[in-house]
Design an enzyme around this catalytic site. Structure first.
Site, PDB file in Angstrom:
ATOM      1  N   ARG A  12      -5.989  -1.376  -4.526  1.00  0.00           N
ATOM      2  CA  ARG A  12      -5.689  -2.791  -4.222  1.00  0.00           C
ATOM      3  C   ARG A  12      -4.263  -2.901  -3.719  1.00  0.00           C
ATOM      4  O   ARG A  12      -3.429  -2.042  -4.013  1.00  0.00           O
ATOM      5  CB  ARG A  12      -5.767  -3.629  -5.499  1.00  0.00           C
ATOM      6  CG  ARG A  12      -7.104  -4.163  -5.820  1.00  0.00           C
ATOM      7  CD  ARG A  12      -7.033  -5.361  -6.767  1.00  0.00           C
ATOM      8  NE  ARG A  12      -6.494  -5.084  -8.081  1.00  0.00           N
ATOM      9  CZ  ARG A  12      -5.576  -5.852  -8.659  1.00  0.00           C
ATOM     10  NH1 ARG A  12      -5.077  -6.899  -8.032  1.00  0.00           N
ATOM     11  NH2 ARG A  12      -5.146  -5.568  -9.878  1.00  0.00           N
ATOM     12  N   ILE A  85       2.502  -3.556 -13.247  1.00  0.00           N
ATOM     13  CA  ILE A  85       2.120  -4.897 -13.696  1.00  0.00           C
ATOM     14  C   ILE A  85       3.389  -5.721 -13.947  1.00  0.00           C
ATOM     15  O   ILE A  85       4.469  -5.160 -14.110  1.00  0.00           O
ATOM     16  CB  ILE A  85       1.292  -4.880 -15.003  1.00  0.00           C
ATOM     17  CG1 ILE A  85       2.052  -4.172 -16.140  1.00  0.00           C
ATOM     18  CG2 ILE A  85      -0.073  -4.252 -14.775  1.00  0.00           C
ATOM     19  CD1 ILE A  85       1.437  -4.376 -17.521  1.00  0.00           C
ATOM     20  N   THR A  86       3.214  -7.032 -13.979  1.00  0.00           N
ATOM     21  CA  THR A  86       4.286  -7.921 -14.449  1.00  0.00           C
ATOM     22  C   THR A  86       3.761  -8.714 -15.646  1.00  0.00           C
ATOM     23  O   THR A  86       2.560  -9.026 -15.713  1.00  0.00           O
ATOM     24  CB  THR A  86       4.712  -8.922 -13.356  1.00  0.00           C
ATOM     25  OG1 THR A  86       3.546  -9.587 -12.854  1.00  0.00           O
ATOM     26  CG2 THR A  86       5.429  -8.245 -12.212  1.00  0.00           C
ATOM     27  N   MET A 142      15.830 -12.877 -13.115  1.00  0.00           N
ATOM     28  CA  MET A 142      15.613 -13.776 -14.248  1.00  0.00           C
ATOM     29  C   MET A 142      14.124 -13.850 -14.597  1.00  0.00           C
ATOM     30  O   MET A 142      13.286 -13.950 -13.702  1.00  0.00           O
ATOM     31  CB  MET A 142      16.114 -15.177 -13.871  1.00  0.00           C
ATOM     32  CG  MET A 142      16.086 -16.151 -14.994  1.00  0.00           C
ATOM     33  SD  MET A 142      16.965 -17.658 -14.533  1.00  0.00           S
ATOM     34  CE  MET A 142      15.754 -18.450 -13.511  1.00  0.00           C
ATOM     35  N   TYR A 147      10.365  -5.977 -16.566  1.00  0.00           N
ATOM     36  CA  TYR A 147      10.040  -5.396 -15.250  1.00  0.00           C
ATOM     37  C   TYR A 147      11.285  -4.822 -14.578  1.00  0.00           C
ATOM     38  O   TYR A 147      11.259  -3.713 -14.027  1.00  0.00           O
ATOM     39  CB  TYR A 147       9.407  -6.493 -14.394  1.00  0.00           C
ATOM     40  CG  TYR A 147       8.893  -6.073 -13.039  1.00  0.00           C
ATOM     41  CD1 TYR A 147       7.638  -5.479 -12.903  1.00  0.00           C
ATOM     42  CD2 TYR A 147       9.629  -6.317 -11.883  1.00  0.00           C
ATOM     43  CE1 TYR A 147       7.146  -5.132 -11.648  1.00  0.00           C
ATOM     44  CE2 TYR A 147       9.150  -5.976 -10.626  1.00  0.00           C
ATOM     45  CZ  TYR A 147       7.901  -5.391 -10.523  1.00  0.00           C
ATOM     46  OH  TYR A 147       7.418  -5.046  -9.276  1.00  0.00           O
TER      47      TYR A 147
HETATM   48  P1  NDP Z   1      -1.362  -5.391  -7.466  1.00  0.00           P
HETATM   49  O1  NDP Z   1      -1.310  -6.224  -8.710  1.00  0.00           O
HETATM   50  O2  NDP Z   1      -1.932  -5.979  -6.224  1.00  0.00           O
HETATM   51  O3  NDP Z   1      -2.155  -4.014  -7.795  1.00  0.00           O
HETATM   52  C1  NDP Z   1      -1.780  -3.264  -8.913  1.00  0.00           C
HETATM   53  C2  NDP Z   1      -2.556  -1.970  -8.936  1.00  0.00           C
HETATM   54  O4  NDP Z   1      -2.135  -1.210 -10.084  1.00  0.00           O
HETATM   55  C3  NDP Z   1      -4.058  -2.170  -9.094  1.00  0.00           C
HETATM   56  O5  NDP Z   1      -4.729  -1.183  -8.345  1.00  0.00           O
HETATM   57  C4  NDP Z   1      -4.294  -1.942 -10.580  1.00  0.00           C
HETATM   58  O6  NDP Z   1      -5.596  -1.476 -10.913  1.00  0.00           O
HETATM   59  C5  NDP Z   1      -3.270  -0.842 -10.857  1.00  0.00           C
HETATM   60  N1  NDP Z   1      -2.920  -0.757 -12.265  1.00  0.00           N
HETATM   61  C6  NDP Z   1      -2.344  -1.719 -13.038  1.00  0.00           C
HETATM   62  N2  NDP Z   1      -2.209  -1.271 -14.299  1.00  0.00           N
HETATM   63  C7  NDP Z   1      -2.712  -0.002 -14.335  1.00  0.00           C
HETATM   64  C8  NDP Z   1      -2.884   0.977 -15.353  1.00  0.00           C
HETATM   65  N3  NDP Z   1      -2.488   0.758 -16.623  1.00  0.00           N
HETATM   66  N4  NDP Z   1      -3.446   2.158 -15.020  1.00  0.00           N
HETATM   67  C9  NDP Z   1      -3.855   2.386 -13.748  1.00  0.00           C
HETATM   68  N5  NDP Z   1      -3.714   1.511 -12.739  1.00  0.00           N
HETATM   69  C10 NDP Z   1      -3.166   0.325 -13.034  1.00  0.00           C
HETATM   70  O7  NDP Z   1       0.137  -4.883  -7.231  1.00  0.00           O
HETATM   71  P2  NDP Z   1       0.963  -4.705  -5.861  1.00  0.00           P
HETATM   72  O8  NDP Z   1       0.133  -3.995  -4.876  1.00  0.00           O
HETATM   73  O9  NDP Z   1       1.584  -5.991  -5.520  1.00  0.00           O
HETATM   74  O10 NDP Z   1       2.157  -3.763  -6.386  1.00  0.00           O
HETATM   75  C11 NDP Z   1       2.076  -2.341  -6.310  1.00  0.00           C
HETATM   76  C12 NDP Z   1       3.386  -1.773  -6.827  1.00  0.00           C
HETATM   77  O11 NDP Z   1       4.463  -2.275  -6.044  1.00  0.00           O
HETATM   78  C13 NDP Z   1       3.679  -2.166  -8.269  1.00  0.00           C
HETATM   79  O12 NDP Z   1       4.299  -1.091  -8.939  1.00  0.00           O
HETATM   80  C14 NDP Z   1       4.657  -3.310  -8.115  1.00  0.00           C
HETATM   81  O13 NDP Z   1       5.480  -3.451  -9.246  1.00  0.00           O
HETATM   82  C15 NDP Z   1       5.426  -2.883  -6.885  1.00  0.00           C
HETATM   83  N6  NDP Z   1       6.076  -3.954  -6.177  1.00  0.00           N
HETATM   84  C16 NDP Z   1       5.350  -5.005  -5.665  1.00  0.00           C
HETATM   85  C17 NDP Z   1       5.978  -6.019  -4.991  1.00  0.00           C
HETATM   86  C18 NDP Z   1       5.231  -7.156  -4.402  1.00  0.00           C
HETATM   87  O14 NDP Z   1       5.895  -8.081  -3.911  1.00  0.00           O
HETATM   88  N7  NDP Z   1       3.909  -7.171  -4.390  1.00  0.00           N
HETATM   89  C19 NDP Z   1       7.437  -6.031  -4.816  1.00  0.00           C
HETATM   90  C20 NDP Z   1       8.106  -4.872  -5.370  1.00  0.00           C
HETATM   91  C21 NDP Z   1       7.428  -3.890  -6.028  1.00  0.00           C
HETATM   92  P3  NDP Z   1      -6.864  -2.517 -10.999  1.00  0.00           P
HETATM   93  O15 NDP Z   1      -7.162  -2.891  -9.568  1.00  0.00           O
HETATM   94  O16 NDP Z   1      -7.966  -1.736 -11.620  1.00  0.00           O
HETATM   95  O17 NDP Z   1      -6.399  -3.674 -11.818  1.00  0.00           O
END
Ligand code: NDP
Length: 241
Positions: A12, A85-86, A142, A147
């Site tokens: 995703r 996650i957040t 904040m 995170y």
């Molecule tokens: P999403 O919430 O769209 O997707 C998160 C993904 O991580 C999903 O595939 C989810 O799996 C997986 N995931 C969550 N928890 C676990 C776990 N315990 N074990 C295995 N897989 C897990 O996130 P984004 O695509 O937005 O973000 C991706 C990365 O980029 C993250 O690390 C985020 O912190 C970072 N990031 C994002 C920003 C943004 O603006 N979007 C900005 C800066 C950093 P499932 O689909 O099964 O739930």
């Protein structure tokens, strides 16, 4: 050499774009996910990635899934620690479990996954590890003590492991995305997103593909001399020295 890559959270959002970007470069990709089966099946069907359900916060589960991936696909050359996650909230209102959940899923996961692949990479004298941190790990945010701490921790982890691994042909780098349009940010109120966009010199949010392009470069042979680096991809929102 076989090109085998693991992308955590690869089904995703940003991770799905990374999966697609690596497949376009000829990698076989194992995309890890946690619970969203629909997204995982769609990813598998549309991209040809192999999908594996695991919890990256669980040390033993990471060992097991890497063993399974290596048995089915071969030795892992590239690891992208993208799952995150957040659980936002001001510190004085933050439940203890929200601290631990965010630290374990975003930061401890890097230890868990790297621990499971690093010996093989050292033996084979090649590896690319790419950790997806965040602008909020660089500047703090904040409502995100958990995170921001986890994402800043990833940067220290990246630099230390890069120093340990460079002589073995392994690079370890971090990417700090700014605000990228995914499920994670679409969960934020529109007025908050509008105020964030006003702070971005590029006057827009980023696209997941713009992070994937940086991953593809860091995974490639062309990036061999880039090690322990923090690559900022944020439309100019925060210009770290
Ligand atoms: P999403 O919430 O769209 O997707 C998160 C993904 O991580 C999903 O595939 C989810 O799996 C997986 N995931 C969550 N928890 C676990 C776990 N315990 N074990 C295995 N897989 C897990 O996130 P984004 O695509 O937005 O973000 C991706 C990365 O980029 C993250 O690390 C985020 O912190 C970072 N990031 C994002 C920003 C943004 O603006 N979007 C900005 C800066 C950093 P499932 O689909 O099964 O739930």
């Amino acid at each position: 050499m076989n090109k085998i890559a693991i992308v955590t959270g690869g089904t995703r959002g940003i991770g799905l774009s990374i999966t697609k970007g690596l497949i376009a470069e000829g990698y076989q990709v194992a995309a890890l996910y946690h619970g969203n089966e629909d997204a995982a099946q769609k990813c598998a069907t549309e991209t040809g990635a192999k999908v594996f359900k695991t919890d990256v916060a669980d040390f033993n589960a990471c060992k097991e899934v890497i063993a399974k991936i290596e048995a089915e696909m071969g030795s892992v050359n590239v690891l992208v620690n993208n799952a995150g996650i957040t659980k936002d909230g001001m510190l004085h209102k933050m439940p203890e479990e929200n601290w631990h959940a965010v630290i374990e899923t975003n930061l401890t996961s890097c230890f868990n996954m790297c621990h499971a692949v690093i010996s093989g990479m050292r033996d084979r004298k090649f590896g690319r590890i790419i950790n997806i941190s965040s602008i909020n790990g660089q500047k703090g945010q904040m409502g995100q003590c958990n995170y921001s701490a986890a994402k800043a921790g990833m940067l220290g982890f990246t630099r230390a492991l890069a120093q340990e691994s460079a002589a073995k042909g392994i690079t370890v780098n971090a990417i700090c995305p700014g605000y990228i349009a995914t499920d994670m940010t679409s969960a934020m109120p529109q007025e908050v997103l509008d105020s964030i966009v006003r702070q971005i010199p590029a006057a827009r949010m980023g696209k997941p593909e713009e992070i994937a392009d940086m991953v593809v470069f860091l995974a490639s042979d062309r990036s061999a001399f880039v090690n322990g680096a923090t690559m900022t991809v944020n439309g100019g929102q925060y210009m770290a020295a």
